[in-house]
Design an enzyme around this catalytic site. Sequence first.
Site, PDB file in Angstrom:
ATOM      1  N   THR A  40       0.817  -1.212   0.000  1.00  0.00           N
ATOM      2  CA  THR A  40       0.000   0.000   0.000  1.00  0.00           C
ATOM      3  C   THR A  40       0.853   1.266   0.000  1.00  0.00           C
ATOM      4  OG1 THR A  40      -1.771  -1.145   1.178  1.00  0.00           O
ATOM      5  CG2 THR A  40      -1.771   1.246   1.301  1.00  0.00           C
ATOM      6  N   SER A  45      -2.219   8.205  -2.617  1.00  0.00           N
ATOM      7  CA  SER A  45      -2.384   9.576  -3.088  1.00  0.00           C
ATOM      8  C   SER A  45      -1.234  10.508  -2.713  1.00  0.00           C
ATOM      9  CB  SER A  45      -3.697  10.161  -2.543  1.00  0.00           C
ATOM     10  OG  SER A  45      -4.786   9.362  -2.908  1.00  0.00           O
ATOM     11  N   ALA A  46      -0.289  10.024  -1.901  1.00  0.00           N
ATOM     12  CA  ALA A  46       0.881  10.824  -1.500  1.00  0.00           C
ATOM     13  C   ALA A  46       0.484  12.115  -0.789  1.00  0.00           C
ATOM     14  CB  ALA A  46       1.767  11.126  -2.712  1.00  0.00           C
ATOM     15  N   HIS A  49      -2.766  14.435   4.944  1.00  0.00           N
ATOM     16  CA  HIS A  49      -4.076  14.991   5.285  1.00  0.00           C
ATOM     17  C   HIS A  49      -3.984  15.856   6.539  1.00  0.00           C
ATOM     18  CE1 HIS A  49      -6.470  12.540   2.442  1.00  0.00           C
ATOM     19  NE2 HIS A  49      -5.531  11.624   2.634  1.00  0.00           N
ATOM     20  N   VAL A 172       5.385 -15.068   6.038  1.00  0.00           N
ATOM     21  CA  VAL A 172       4.981 -15.675   7.316  1.00  0.00           C
ATOM     22  C   VAL A 172       3.874 -16.691   7.048  1.00  0.00           C
ATOM     23  CG1 VAL A 172       3.922 -15.237   9.567  1.00  0.00           C
ATOM     24  CG2 VAL A 172       5.662 -13.670   8.676  1.00  0.00           C
ATOM     25  N   ARG A 311      -5.951  -0.414  -0.300  1.00  0.00           N
ATOM     26  CA  ARG A 311      -5.980   0.071   1.079  1.00  0.00           C
ATOM     27  C   ARG A 311      -6.513  -1.033   1.987  1.00  0.00           C
ATOM     28  NH1 ARG A 311      -8.560   3.683  -2.812  1.00  0.00           N
ATOM     29  NH2 ARG A 311     -10.072   4.647  -1.409  1.00  0.00           N
ATOM     30  N   GLU A 335      -5.428   2.198   6.877  1.00  0.00           N
ATOM     31  CA  GLU A 335      -5.789   2.733   5.566  1.00  0.00           C
ATOM     32  C   GLU A 335      -5.635   4.252   5.605  1.00  0.00           C
ATOM     33  OE1 GLU A 335      -9.968   2.562   4.470  1.00  0.00           O
ATOM     34  OE2 GLU A 335     -10.491   2.009   6.521  1.00  0.00           O
ATOM     35  N   SER A 340      -0.232   9.843   6.235  1.00  0.00           N
ATOM     36  CA  SER A 340      -0.162  11.078   7.028  1.00  0.00           C
ATOM     37  C   SER A 340       0.102  10.772   8.497  1.00  0.00           C
ATOM     38  CB  SER A 340      -1.481  11.848   6.915  1.00  0.00           C
ATOM     39  OG  SER A 340      -1.970  11.868   5.610  1.00  0.00           O
ATOM     40  N   CYS A 440      15.847   3.917 -20.420  1.00  0.00           N
ATOM     41  CA  CYS A 440      16.897   3.766 -19.410  1.00  0.00           C
ATOM     42  C   CYS A 440      16.991   2.369 -18.796  1.00  0.00           C
ATOM     43  CB  CYS A 440      16.737   4.808 -18.302  1.00  0.00           C
ATOM     44  SG  CYS A 440      15.220   4.657 -17.327  1.00  0.00           S
TER      45      CYS A 440
END
Length: 477
Positions: A40, A45-46, A49, A172, A311, A335, A340, A440
């Site tokens: 995730t 959205s980077a 918030h 695991v 998410r 999530e 943030s 590249c």
Amino acid sequence: MLDVLIIGAGVSGCAAARELSRCKADILVLDKEEDVCCGTSKANSAIVHAGYDAVHGSLMAKLNVEGSRRMPALAKELDFAYDQCGSLVVCLSEQDRPGLEKLYENGVANGVEGLRIIERDELAKMEPNVSDDAVAALWAPTGGIVCPFGLTYAFAENAAKNGVKFQFDTTVTGVAPIEGGWRVETNKGSIETRLVVNAAGVHADELHNAVDTAHPMQIIARRGDYFLLDHAAAGHVHHTIFQLPGKYGKGVLVTPTVHGNLLVGPTAIDVDDKEATATTAAGLAEVREKSGLAVKDLPMRQTITSFAGLRAHEPRHDFFIGEIAPGFVDCAAIESPGLSSAPAVGAMVADIVKNSLHLEADPAFDPTRKGILDPKTLSFEERAALIKEKPAYGQIICRCESVTEGEIIDAIHRVPGARSLDGVKRRTRAGMGRCQAGFCSPRVMEILARELGVDQSEITKSGGKSKIIVGTNKDAF
């Protein structure tokens, strides 16, 4: 026996590892993928918030606001890309204004600083390309944008600098209590540890349910589709723009990125397969349809790629962090706004672990980390001196993003370092530009093989079976 085993090398697991490296402890981070930041944490959205959206009184709200507050100082300490550009929630109808006011009140209750509702005239001055239907917006000056890869690598590298070990390609398969701790079974043998931190992302419910059958958890993989636009689209918006859910339904966001692109999305589609990260025609069509509601004239023809992320959605819609059994700590259902919240999530997990194991502070802890040197940030004179000392910084490998051989070598030799094309791409942006690695990749493969001391046939796109070379032409003859 280890002191702490962290399962999951996403942003939450790495944040916890970094905070725990402040203590005297033997810590190992496991991940089933080939690198840090492969779940995730790599596809979102980077956004940083501000914290006005999460339900007041929830753990999500508390950690979101705290994580957002920590981000500016942390970006300087750990040297990752972050921009407090602010965010706007756009209201597209007067009949939806009560929803905007409710969001403002929730944000104030959560402790978000600087919130205010702005009217159409001020909004249009801030964002000339805002929809003609926009009547008002919630302005949150503490909102921001971040490089999710850079943040996760910063946590991981600083943790490693302070003694944390990392182990990849390790799945695991079971957990069981033993005297004084836990035995964790993996595809590479068993590991004994005093304490387990479950930061396994969309798979965290599986570990939780193996330990606490009386309080089952269900994590649903919620897919989000995105479009990434070229640098040519930069400047179309200057802040993160959300749509207030209203008569048009829940919209998608439009935001600049810290690297000068434009990001549009996501959808929110629940899927059964927790590995289903492929985009769909329907999902991308939904993003196209909704993206123009709050922002007009979006240059969607400047799209250079699309992608999807999952998410870890839990129906109760909150973070679950706590010691659910002696020596077993959940860091689950992280999530959005998990990215943030990551600095605060890591600190909370570390506090629980320290109290459980009675760990002592390590006076040798070094909180700083220096990111990969980007020659483009140097003056002409500084760059010339660098190239004279290290000629690899004068060799451009990725023309779209102007990434040098020196940066790629640096990325490979970091701990934990790049071992694949995607590992190099996320650390340096080589391959993230307009041609999407069309030019590249061969050179990056050569550098990876040379620096790792392996044959090019062993180099993968993203670990596992994703090999690029399957044979040579002369062998066929």
